[in-house]
Design a protein around this motif. Structure first.
Motif, short mmCIF file in Angstrom:
data_model
loop_
_atom_site.label_atom_id
_atom_site.label_comp_id
_atom_site.label_asym_id
_atom_site.label_seq_id
_atom_site.Cartn_x
_atom_site.Cartn_y
_atom_site.Cartn_z
N ALA A 90 -10.63 17.32 -2.11
CA ALA A 90 -11.03 17.69 -3.57
C ALA A 90 -11.54 19.04 -3.49
CB ALA A 90 -12.10 16.58 -4.24
N VAL A 136 -9.97 22.45 -5.42
CA VAL A 136 -10.55 23.74 -6.30
C VAL A 136 -10.56 24.76 -6.01
CG1 VAL A 136 -12.87 24.09 -7.17
CG2 VAL A 136 -12.11 21.64 -7.11
N LEU A 162 -7.03 26.08 -6.68
CA LEU A 162 -6.87 26.04 -8.11
C LEU A 162 -7.34 27.53 -8.42
CD1 LEU A 162 -5.91 24.89 -10.91
CD2 LEU A 162 -8.15 23.76 -10.98
N VAL A 163 -8.50 27.78 -7.87
CA VAL A 163 -9.07 29.16 -8.30
C VAL A 163 -8.15 30.24 -7.73
CG1 VAL A 163 -10.90 30.82 -7.86
CG2 VAL A 163 -11.38 28.45 -8.53
#
Length: 137
Positions: A94, A98, A101-102
């Motif tokens: 997880a 993230v 994704l950034v």
């Protein structure tokens, strides 16, 4: 001093239609070449932006892969000392999702700044067409 046959149209009161047409054609060709050069410059500029954005996409993919592979393993081993292996692996996954994704969002933002249409060239072509329709304005 060299004598040129080109004179401004105002000085050509006795110029024939052929000479005037030749002058107009020459000016139109020069204008067309300048517009082509402007379009090329704009396309190069936009291609540079697109290249940088694509590099960020590539960087996001590579960073996501490398971090998922090496950092995840190290952190999973560390967390496995205090919790079940499955939960440790899920937490690490997880965190790196993230991060990926950034980076993706940053690349997408930069890609949206890229314009495939040479805006300045389109504008000057519109102005040239307007002038050609109404040269006295």
């Amino acid at each position: 001093m060299a004598h040129t046959t080109e004179r401004p149209v105002r000085e050509r009161e006795d110029a024939s239609i052929g000479e005037l047409l030749s002058a107009v054609t020459s000016d139109a060709q020069k204008l067309f070449r300048q517009e082509i050069e402007l379009a090329k410059a704009e396309v190069r500029e936009e291609a540079t932006k697109a290249g940088k954005a694509a590099g960020m996409y590539g960087g996001a993919g590579f960073a996501g892969y490398m971090t998922a592979l090496f950092a995840s393993l190290a952190i999973v081993f560390a967390l496995a000392n205090v919790m079940d292996w499955g939960w440790a692996a899920l937490i690490v996954t997880a965190v790196w999702a993230v991060a990926a994704l950034v980076l993706y969002m940053m690349g997408r933002s930069r890609m949206r700044e890229v314009s495939p249409k040479p805006e300045r060239t389109v504008q000057t072509l519109k102005e040239d067409a307007e002038w050609a329709r109404h040269p006295t304005r």
